[in-house]
Design a protein around this motif. Structure first.
Motif, PDB file in Angstrom:
ATOM      1  N   ARG A  81     -46.536  20.468  -8.618  1.00  5.77           N
ATOM      2  CA  ARG A  81     -47.197  21.772  -8.727  1.00  5.77           C
ATOM      3  C   ARG A  81     -47.375  22.197 -10.180  1.00  5.77           C
ATOM      4  O   ARG A  81     -47.639  23.360 -10.461  1.00  5.77           O
ATOM      5  CB  ARG A  81     -46.393  22.829  -7.961  1.00  5.77           C
ATOM      6  N   ALA A  82     -47.222  21.275 -11.125  1.00  2.00           N
ATOM      7  CA  ALA A  82     -47.343  21.640 -12.538  1.00  2.00           C
ATOM      8  C   ALA A  82     -48.819  21.701 -12.960  1.00  2.00           C
ATOM      9  O   ALA A  82     -49.712  21.370 -12.183  1.00  2.00           O
ATOM     10  CB  ALA A  82     -46.556  20.664 -13.396  1.00  2.00           C
ATOM     11  N   GLU A  83     -49.033  22.106 -14.217  1.00  2.00           N
ATOM     12  CA  GLU A  83     -50.375  22.459 -14.684  1.00  2.00           C
ATOM     13  C   GLU A  83     -51.408  21.352 -14.508  1.00  2.00           C
ATOM     14  O   GLU A  83     -52.533  21.607 -14.069  1.00  2.00           O
ATOM     15  CB  GLU A  83     -50.344  22.857 -16.171  1.00  2.00           C
ATOM     16  N   CYS A  85     -51.593  18.842 -12.467  1.00  2.00           N
ATOM     17  CA  CYS A  85     -52.007  18.658 -11.074  1.00  2.00           C
ATOM     18  C   CYS A  85     -52.764  19.882 -10.565  1.00  2.00           C
ATOM     19  O   CYS A  85     -53.703  19.756  -9.783  1.00  2.00           O
ATOM     20  CB  CYS A  85     -50.799  18.311 -10.198  1.00  2.00           C
ATOM     21  N   GLN A  86     -52.380  21.077 -11.049  1.00  2.00           N
ATOM     22  CA  GLN A  86     -53.132  22.287 -10.681  1.00  2.00           C
ATOM     23  C   GLN A  86     -54.599  22.159 -11.080  1.00  2.00           C
ATOM     24  O   GLN A  86     -55.487  22.599 -10.352  1.00  2.00           O
ATOM     25  CB  GLN A  86     -52.549  23.522 -11.386  1.00  2.00           C
ATOM     26  N   GLU A  91     -52.822  22.622  -6.087  1.00  2.00           N
ATOM     27  CA  GLU A  91     -52.400  23.767  -5.282  1.00  2.00           C
ATOM     28  C   GLU A  91     -53.058  23.755  -3.906  1.00  2.00           C
ATOM     29  O   GLU A  91     -52.458  24.170  -2.916  1.00  2.00           O
ATOM     30  CB  GLU A  91     -52.696  25.077  -6.028  1.00  2.00           C
ATOM     31  N   VAL A 121     -42.376  19.577  -6.989  1.00  2.00           N
ATOM     32  CA  VAL A 121     -41.781  18.851  -8.099  1.00  2.00           C
ATOM     33  C   VAL A 121     -42.617  19.238  -9.314  1.00  2.00           C
ATOM     34  O   VAL A 121     -43.803  19.555  -9.180  1.00  2.00           O
ATOM     35  CB  VAL A 121     -41.750  17.318  -7.808  1.00  2.00           C
ATOM     36  N   TYR A 122     -41.968  19.303 -10.476  1.00  2.00           N
ATOM     37  CA  TYR A 122     -42.707  19.744 -11.660  1.00  2.00           C
ATOM     38  C   TYR A 122     -42.857  18.578 -12.621  1.00  2.00           C
ATOM     39  O   TYR A 122     -42.036  18.358 -13.480  1.00  2.00           O
ATOM     40  CB  TYR A 122     -42.030  20.975 -12.276  1.00  2.00           C
ATOM     41  N   CYS A 123     -43.862  17.819 -12.375  1.00  2.00           N
ATOM     42  CA  CYS A 123     -44.333  16.685 -13.182  1.00  2.00           C
ATOM     43  C   CYS A 123     -43.649  15.370 -12.829  1.00  2.00           C
ATOM     44  O   CYS A 123     -42.436  15.235 -12.867  1.00  2.00           O
ATOM     45  CB  CYS A 123     -44.217  16.931 -14.672  1.00  2.00           C
TER      46      CYS A 123
ATOM     47  N   SER B 182     -45.464  19.071 -18.187  1.00  2.00           N
ATOM     48  CA  SER B 182     -46.651  18.626 -17.467  1.00  2.00           C
ATOM     49  C   SER B 182     -47.692  18.163 -18.473  1.00  2.00           C
ATOM     50  O   SER B 182     -47.892  18.796 -19.501  1.00  2.00           O
ATOM     51  CB  SER B 182     -47.212  19.766 -16.641  1.00  2.00           C
ATOM     52  N   ARG B 219     -34.877  11.700 -17.088  1.00  2.00           N
ATOM     53  CA  ARG B 219     -35.062  12.608 -15.950  1.00  2.00           C
ATOM     54  C   ARG B 219     -35.103  11.847 -14.620  1.00  2.00           C
ATOM     55  O   ARG B 219     -35.596  10.713 -14.537  1.00  2.00           O
ATOM     56  CB  ARG B 219     -36.303  13.494 -16.133  1.00  2.00           C
ATOM     57  N   HIS B 415     -58.532  21.994 -18.370  1.00  2.00           N
ATOM     58  CA  HIS B 415     -58.922  22.780 -17.195  1.00  2.00           C
ATOM     59  C   HIS B 415     -60.419  23.060 -17.265  1.00  2.00           C
ATOM     60  O   HIS B 415     -60.944  23.393 -18.328  1.00  2.00           O
ATOM     61  CB  HIS B 415     -58.177  24.124 -17.177  1.00  2.00           C
ATOM     62  N   TYR B 427     -48.262  31.655 -13.751  1.00  6.75           N
ATOM     63  CA  TYR B 427     -47.499  30.430 -13.465  1.00  6.75           C
ATOM     64  C   TYR B 427     -46.507  30.128 -14.590  1.00  6.75           C
ATOM     65  O   TYR B 427     -45.379  29.697 -14.336  1.00  6.75           O
ATOM     66  CB  TYR B 427     -48.450  29.241 -13.254  1.00  6.75           C
TER      67      TYR B 427
END
Lengths: 159, 508
Positions: A81-83, A85-86, A91, A121-123, B182, B219, B415, B427
């Motif tokens: 759900r991070a930028e 992928c947004q 989303e 998950v964030y990235c 990200s 990670r 974007h 966000y």
């Protein structure tokens, strides 16, 4: 999962990692890898082995998103759900997954039949091939709704 | 016939394993002897899985290859007649225009082949470092102008010098591989694709500072990187590049992998140290500096993956060679990651000084959707949204700082015009609320209040007053937070507000 299983998994994890400096995280990873989650009744014995308080171990387990205190569904689906992928419809993919699985977008959790756990998950580091997701540790990129339905249908029939 | 199919996660995520199996099966079916090799990815992700065959004219690429293309590739004898034929990778403009120093081996070698690594200048830097005194190694890194590639851009050599001068029975080298931003994936590519380079960089840091133990904190979202690094450390240790008396020298260095557990804030160096010590990843107040009192209270070098991975070539080719790339005080190259809504997303290593416009259009080919590009977030979730008026600024730490933006880790998320900047600003606050470690109030509470204020602005509730409140809140977070999590979350928020007021219902 019987308490015996928990006891064995904790004993194995402790024996394998206790000697390491900062052993708690490796032990928690090992327990979760063995049991799929870190049961509440594992916490006191881990604490005892490391000479920590139960509160300290509980605090670490609940601090990190990766550690689960309860079992997951048979299938674990994680959608980024991070930028990045947004920017590619992540989303919409998330919203579709929630509708399809009958889960709430703000606190998705596991489907009532225990089939699927949905998590954000964030990235995943697949940002040049967004949107991305994980189904049972397998990575999928350039996702779309059709691909999601195919993967989750496969997942459902395999379970 | 030798056939290469990448094993990078981004290739696996679009079916590289299935393609590799299909290639082997098809070769078997035809009775052809092939050698299937799993290489790293060249970072041209729109072409993955990018399959290459070795020919007398060099390696010839085909992509993106799906399982069902494999039979026809054999039918075409892997020749130019096949529609997926791309020619020699090094002739492709996307690669030709790059300056690959750190990523020179990427896509070419097999990640866990020591022979491949050494055949491509591998361990030349460590061998050189072992001929020098520790102080001379530190001086090379200082002279190269290398600054921390994780985001803070602090000169690596100064950190090393501080640790080298510290007196302690035990010192540590810690690699921060908690790449959580990200839009970034260069650390992941390095660990999965060229792990010996990171090992070599860390070993050189050990030689320079007198550290004998090292950790790579990776990670948990990167299981392939964890597995590859663990195998690479075993191989390097068995071959004498790590462990007791590295390469027969007086220096010993033992390296370990530790898996993180999904807390973004553990990318902050002191939170990472807490996590390595087995605690909740809560940020420490500084001072003391980790260089003097770091892991387990001992002097510790903490560098990001790309910082450490840049060191071998600096030692191998000399500080001046590296320093001559770049502009101003931004020396060397940066592996830039093109991500998000971009037609040709991938890894572009360039000297500092390249512009966003060049990166997005000359390399990236514009948006993936074909729609106009509206905003670009540079440097991860804590980086500013950069509007078109700033796309011609050279990529340079100081030039970016001058307009309130950050280079960060070099991630560029594009974007298109459908992006709602008020939603993205919300966000940013929401992400901070989810990931805040909770130690300091501006971050812990400010982020939640930030979400609420942006909601009220979007709903048109006392808009001018709420905008002022958001600015005041951001000011408090910037100046009152303990680390970059709370201190930089206002960057994306305020840049969205300042450059795209119409998305907040404000007059332009």
């Amino acid at each position: 999962m019987t308490p015996d299983h928990t006891f064995d998994a904790v004993a194995t994890a402790v024996a394998a990692h206790q000697h390491l400096p900062g052993a708690l995280m490796p032990i928690l990873h090992a327990v979760q890898d063995a049991l799929g989650h870190i049961p509440a009744d594992a916490v006191p014995s881990i604490a005892k082995a490391l000479n920590l308080s139960t509160a300290e171990v509980h605090g670490v387990v609940t601090y990190y998103h990766h550690f689960r205190s309860a079992p997951a569904g048979r299938q674990v689906v994680q959608i980024c759900r991070a930028e990045s992928c947004q920017s590619m419809g992540g989303e919409q993919l998330w919203a579709h997954a929630c509708v399809r699985l009958g889960l709430h977008g703000d606190h998705p959790g596991t489907t009532p039949d225990g089939a699927v756990t949905l998590e954000p998950v964030y990235c995943l580091g697949l940002c040049a091939s967004s949107p991305a997701m994980v189904v049972d540790a397998k990575l999928h990129a350039r996702m779309n709704i059709q691909k999601f339905d195919r993967l989750v249908a496969q997942a459902g029939s395999a379970a | 016939m030798i056939i290469y199919v990448p094993c990078d996660s981004a290739a696996l995520a679009v079916g590289a394993d299935e393609v590799a199996l299909a290639v082997q099966a098809e070769a078997d079916r035809r009775g052809l002897a092939i050698e299937l090799r799993r290489n790293s990815s060249r970072g041209l992700f729109w072409l993955e899985p990018l399959v290459e065959v070795v020919t007398p004219a060099g390696r010839i690429a085909f992509g993106p290859v799906a399982e069902e293309d494999v039979a026809s590739l054999f039918d075409a004898a892997w020749g130019a007649s096949h529609p997926l034929h791309l020619g020699r990778p090094e002739d492709m403009p996307f690669l030709q225009k790059q300056e690959r120093l750190t990523f020179a081996r990427m896509g070419i070698t097999r990640p866990l082949s020591l022979a491949d690594y050494e055949a491509h200048e591998g361990f030349a830097g460590l061998r050189k470092a072992l001929q020098l005194s520790p102080a001379e190694v530190v001086q090379q890194v200082l002279d190269s102008g290398l600054r921390g590639r994780g985001g803070a851009a602090f000169p690596a050599g100064i950190k090393w010098k501080t640790v080298a001068a510290a007196q302690a029975a035990q010192k540590y080298i810690v690699c921060n591989a908690d790449e959580g931003d990200s839009g970034t994936y260069s650390d992941r590519m390095t660990m999965e694709g060229d792990p010996f380079m990171l090992i070599e960089g860390m070993a050189i840091a050990a030689v320079a500072t007198g550290a004998t133990q090292g950790y790579v904190y990776i990670r948990s979202e990167y299981p392939h990187a964890v597995a590859t690094m663990r195998s690479a450390i075993e191989l390097a240790t068995a071959a004498g590049f790590l462990g007791e008396q590295m390469l027969g020298s007086a220096h010993s260095f033992h390296l370990h992998v530790r898996m993180a557990a999904g807390a973004y804030v553990c990318g902050e160096e002191t939170a990472m140290l807490e996590s390595l010590e087995g605690k909740r990843g809560i940020v420490r107040a500084k001072p003391p500096l980790p260089a003097l009192s770091g892991l387990f209270g001992k002097p510790t070098v903490i560098n990001n993956v790309i910082t450490l991975a840049s060191v071998p070539i600096i030692l191998a080719r000399g500080a001046a060679f590296y320093r001559n790339y770049g502009v101003g005080r931004s020396h060397g190259t940066l592996p830039i990651q093109l991500a998000g809504n971009i037609l040709h997303g991938g890894l572009v290593e360039k000297a500092f000084g390249v512009t966003l416009r060049e990166l997005m259009y000359d390399f990236g080919g514009g948006s993936a959707s074909g729609r106009p590009i509206k905003a670009v977030q540079v440097g991860g979730p804590l980086g500013a949204y950069v509007p078109e008026s700033q796309w011609d600024i050279p990529l340079d730490y100081e030039a970016y700082a001058a307009v309130g933006a950050v280079v960060g880790h070099g991630g560029i998320v594009v974007h298109d015009d459908r992006a709602n900047m008020a939603r993205l600003a919300r966000y940013a606050m929401e992400f901070c609320a989810i990931e805040s470690c909770g130690k300091c109030t501006p971050c812990r509470i400010g982020s939640t209040r930030g979400v609420e204020v942006i909601d009220r602005i979007r709903d048109g509730e006392n808009r001018p007053q709420q905008v002022q409140l958001l600015r005041d809140l951001c000011d408090t977070m910037v100046h009152g937070s303990l680390c970059a999590m709370g201190g930089m979350t206002p960057f994306p928020v305020l840049s969205a507000l300042n450059h795209y007021p119409q998305d907040f219902g404000l007059p332009v």
